[in-house]
Design an enzyme around this catalytic site. Structure first.
Site, mmCIF file in Angstrom:
data_model
loop_
_atom_site.group_PDB
_atom_site.id
_atom_site.type_symbol
_atom_site.label_atom_id
_atom_site.label_comp_id
_atom_site.label_asym_id
_atom_site.label_seq_id
_atom_site.Cartn_x
_atom_site.Cartn_y
_atom_site.Cartn_z
ATOM 1 N N HIS A 449 0.742 -1.381 -0.083
ATOM 2 C CA HIS A 449 0.367 0.081 0.013
ATOM 3 C C HIS A 449 0.605 1.055 0.202
ATOM 4 C CE1 HIS A 449 1.037 0.702 4.391
ATOM 5 N NE2 HIS A 449 0.836 -0.595 4.565
ATOM 6 N N CYS A 468 2.500 -4.649 7.172
ATOM 7 C CA CYS A 468 2.518 -4.707 5.425
ATOM 8 C C CYS A 468 3.628 -3.744 4.577
ATOM 9 C CB CYS A 468 1.436 -3.802 5.342
ATOM 10 S SG CYS A 468 0.113 -4.395 5.722
#
Length: 547
Positions: A449, A468
């Site tokens: 992301h 992440c």
């Protein structure tokens, strides 16, 4: 008529052509006797060392009427010398030659060469011992070259990429090697199908040569502060010597000068660039750590990573894939063997390590909500709301039920033990996921992301997330993934990234995503690249390799 048939059958079965052809060969006779043990659960052994592949060995020799392959008429063949050479060469695969009976094999070779000088015949029992050891070594080495010596599932550091299964019969491979009289070429068939593997072997060979001539003192240099050009420091002579050793720019100063001069500065920059650091010429913690690495340490690091390459399944070679090397803080988008995009990434910090696994990217979410994980909500968000009732509004967050219905934060007992709601951050520039996320569903809830804190990409150490992968140039990445649809122009992507509601876009094909951990690789030119072991995983693998 019946009697004639019986006589004919008798003649066929007992005709000398169909009888055991090597009955007169003492080596063949002894080979068969060694392999035909009464207790099939017991492994044959040589001087107390078990033969690990007794079943394969028995099948191999039974198929050839127990004819020897490594000697003939009591004399060692050239193929035996080649096999011993390849066992020795396994060190350049990061393996231990001693794992493949090298000590005993060398002893037998020495004995036979002594017999040759003394014009004495070789002992039949010893020839059979060596025959079995070399064959067992071939099977052992074949397995380790194809699948790796270490089982990644046995390690503390998680490696969840499915390990490949054997794709080749080692029995067929040995038969082929014997028929072609070629050991090396056939063992190479077992190598990982990545060009960086053979290039990595070349690096290990070069490092091995350096370890033989290395006379430097590699006592670790520990700095209490960074050193900049023009500074003087007691460790400068040692660091200058190491830079010169690796062939970087030589200094104009005297060998023992403690001054950090401009010529040494250029050498430091070149060293930093090669080793994935910011080439600012400042000698800080990471640069000092890199210059502490001796040829032996780098040999061991390369050995660990060749083992990791052996674990990778062949499916990782897909024509189109997204590769994230966590230790290099980099994402590469590869299509038809060309790297179309490389981007800096931020990965999980040491106590929130990004996992190693593969999955398939299937969709993109523009202007995403951030559905805050329960662990973060419990440890960070809820305590913050207790201190500041306006916290959620300030952070552009709201509360919803698990069915998606909005809940008034004022109606919630924030001191209750249970919290049957979900906290999420609304789309926008302050959203912790940034303006877009790239989804490859997996059990770790990890994805790629954007991020609003873009300044973090300038850092050298980028192990900063909760697990992440944050990407530096997400709009460009989205454009690459949507390149087959001309309607997704850069302008349309930018517009989709700046909405007040989520927009989900399914990809026309699923793209493999591989999260890897490589602290060494060699590029297509054979140049080595070493990275810091940010998760301290190399030592465990090295220990297992050296057992």
């Amino acid at each position: 008529m019946k009697n004639l048939l019986l006589v004919g059958l008798f003649l066929i079965v007992f005709h000398p052509i169909f009888a055991f052809q090597n009955a007169s060969d003492p080596i063949s006779t002894l080979l068969r006797a060694r392999m035909e043990v009464e207790d099939p659960t017991m492994k044959p052994s040589i001087a107390g060392v078990d033969l690990e592949n007794s079943e394969l060995i028995h099948r191999f020799y039974a198929d050839r009427n127990f004819e020897a392959v490594w000697s003939k008429s009591g004399v060692l063949l050239e193929l035996a010398y080649e096999m011993r050479f390849e066992i020795r060469q396994s060190k350049f695969d990061g393996l231990l030659p001693s794992d493949y009976h090298l000590t005993m094999i060398d002893a037998y070779f020495q004995t036979f060469e002594g017999n040759k000088s003394a014009k004495k015949p070789n002992d039949t029992g010893q020839l059979v011992d060596l025959e079995l050891l070399l064959t067992d070594a071939f099977f052992l080495l074949s397995r380790d070259l194809e699948l790796g010596k270490v089982d990644p599932t046995s390690l503390k550091g998680s490696w969840e990429i499915v390990r490949k299964s054997s794709r080749m019969s080692y029995l067929d491979l040995l038969n082929r090697a014997v028929a072609e009289q070629e050991i090396r070429r056939n063992l190479e068939r077992l190598y990982p199908k990545f060009s960086i593997y053979k290039k990595g072997r070349e690096v290990l060979r070069a490092m091995d040569e350096r370890t033989k001539t290395d006379t430097l003192d590699w006592k670790p240099v520990k700095l209490d502060k960074s050193i900049k050009v023009g500074d003087s420091h007691a460790f400068i002579p040692v660091l200058r010597e190491r830079l010169n050793y690796w062939g970087y720019a030589k200094s104009d100063s005297a060998r023992d000068s403690k001054r950090y001069d401009s010529a040494m500065f250029l050498g430091v920059q070149a060293f930093q660039l090669r080793n994935g650091m910011e080439p600012d010429g400042i000698i800080g913690k990471n640069t000092a750590l890199g210059l502490n690495a001796s040829p032996l340490m780098l040999f061991e690091k390369a050995a660990v990573n060749l083992e990791r390459l052996r674990w990778l399944p062949d499916t990782v070679q897909n024509l189109e894939m997204i590769l994230v090397n966590i230790a290099n803080y980099q994402l590469d988008y590869v299509d038809k063997l060309d790297t179309l995009l490389s981007a800096r990434v931020i990965v999980g910090k040491q106590y929130h390590e990004s996992p190693i696994f593969t999955a398939e990217m299937s969709y993109i979410v523009f202007s995403p909500y951030w559905n805050i994980p329960p662990s973060i909500a419990r440890k960070e968000i809820i305590p913050a709301v207790r201190k500041n009732p306006n916290y959620l509004n300030q952070k552009n967050m709201d509360v919803v039920t698990f069915s998606g219905k909005q809940v008034d934060p004022a109606s919630i007992n924030w001191s209750a033990r249970s919290f049957p709601y979900m906290i999420r951050q609304k789309p926008g520039g302050s959203n912790s996921l940034g303006l877009v996320k790239f989804m490859f569903p997996n059990s770790h809830n990890v994805y790629i992301h954007d991020t609003p804190t873009r300044s973090l990409f300038a850092k050298e150490d980028r192990a900063l997330s909760h697990g992440c992968i944050r990407i530096q140039n997400p709009a460009q990445f989205a454009q690459m993934l949507l390149k087959d649809d001309p309607s997704w122009t850069p302008e349309k992507i930018d517009q989709a990234m700046h909405q007040t509601k989520e927009q989900i876009v399914s990809l026309p094909r699923k793209i493999p995503v591989v999260l890897l951990y490589l602290t060494f690789w060699a590029d297509s030119k054979g140049q080595p690249h070493f990275r810091q072991d940010i998760y301290d995983r190399d030592a465990e693998i090295l220990e297992a390799l050296r057992k």
